[in-house]
Design an enzyme around this catalytic site. Sequence first.
Site, PDB file in Angstrom:
ATOM      1  N   ASP A  29      -8.885 -23.131 -30.867  1.00 57.28           N
ATOM      2  CA  ASP A  29      -9.367 -24.397 -31.428  1.00 57.28           C
ATOM      3  C   ASP A  29      -9.761 -24.154 -32.892  1.00 57.28           C
ATOM      4  OD1 ASP A  29     -10.875 -27.169 -30.004  1.00 57.28           O
ATOM      5  OD2 ASP A  29     -11.183 -26.673 -32.111  1.00 57.28           O
ATOM      6  N   ILE A  30      -9.339 -25.039 -33.763  1.00 53.74           N
ATOM      7  CA  ILE A  30      -9.570 -24.839 -35.188  1.00 53.74           C
ATOM      8  C   ILE A  30     -11.044 -25.091 -35.564  1.00 53.74           C
ATOM      9  CG2 ILE A  30      -9.068 -27.154 -36.111  1.00 53.74           C
ATOM     10  CD1 ILE A  30      -7.623 -23.840 -37.409  1.00 53.74           C
ATOM     11  N   GLU A  89     -10.090 -36.891 -28.738  1.00 54.46           N
ATOM     12  CA  GLU A  89      -9.582 -36.835 -30.116  1.00 54.46           C
ATOM     13  C   GLU A  89      -8.058 -36.737 -30.170  1.00 54.46           C
ATOM     14  OE1 GLU A  89     -11.553 -33.696 -32.382  1.00 54.46           O
ATOM     15  OE2 GLU A  89      -9.791 -33.559 -33.666  1.00 54.46           O
ATOM     16  N   HIS A  94      -5.042 -31.350 -22.804  1.00 51.59           N
ATOM     17  CA  HIS A  94      -5.408 -29.968 -23.135  1.00 51.59           C
ATOM     18  C   HIS A  94      -6.683 -29.589 -22.399  1.00 51.59           C
ATOM     19  CE1 HIS A  94      -7.111 -32.698 -26.174  1.00 51.59           C
ATOM     20  NE2 HIS A  94      -8.151 -31.889 -26.217  1.00 51.59           N
ATOM     21  N   HIS A  96      -9.960 -27.095 -22.592  1.00 50.16           N
ATOM     22  CA  HIS A  96     -10.769 -26.212 -23.440  1.00 50.16           C
ATOM     23  C   HIS A  96     -11.243 -25.034 -22.585  1.00 50.16           C
ATOM     24  CE1 HIS A  96     -11.766 -29.123 -26.827  1.00 50.16           C
ATOM     25  NE2 HIS A  96     -11.392 -29.978 -25.897  1.00 50.16           N
TER      26      HIS A  96
END
Length: 135
Positions: A29-30, A89, A94, A96
Amino acid sequence: MATIFTKIAKGEIPSYKVAENDDFYAFLDINPLVQGHTLVIPKNVEDDYIFNLDGSTYEGLWDFARKVATALKAAVPCKRVGVAVLGMEVPHTHIHLVPLNSEADMDFRKEKLALKPEEFAAIAESINKEYVKIC
Ligand code: 5GP
């Protein structure tokens, strides 16, 4: 139009890759909650809602996520790997995976870490090394 995560899986947008197989892709994750915060996605199914996935993609995604979580726990010191599915978002399913040492590590409202490119790269490489060992 392709989602940003499809573009990442295809290599059209750069990412810090952690693991990959034919159908699934894992990358850092960025805006990580903690070091090693990883996202796991299906490559070819963009559905926005995990519980809409077909059975085979759904099961395959969780099976892949388990392998990535095992590698993550071996690479990043933590008590356990937490799991969350938000999707508030990015409209591409996805999961996490978040290395946890306390419940607060999973608080998505807290300020995110700002890591340097070389820090992201080193973490991704260390997780990938563990992933390769278990595959
Ligand atoms: P969610 O959709 O689960 O609410 O949040 C999306 C997550 O994807 C966020 O944690 C955000 O930091 C991450 N994210 C959004 N855009 C990118 C991107 O372009 N690259 C990476 N690596 N992560 C992203």
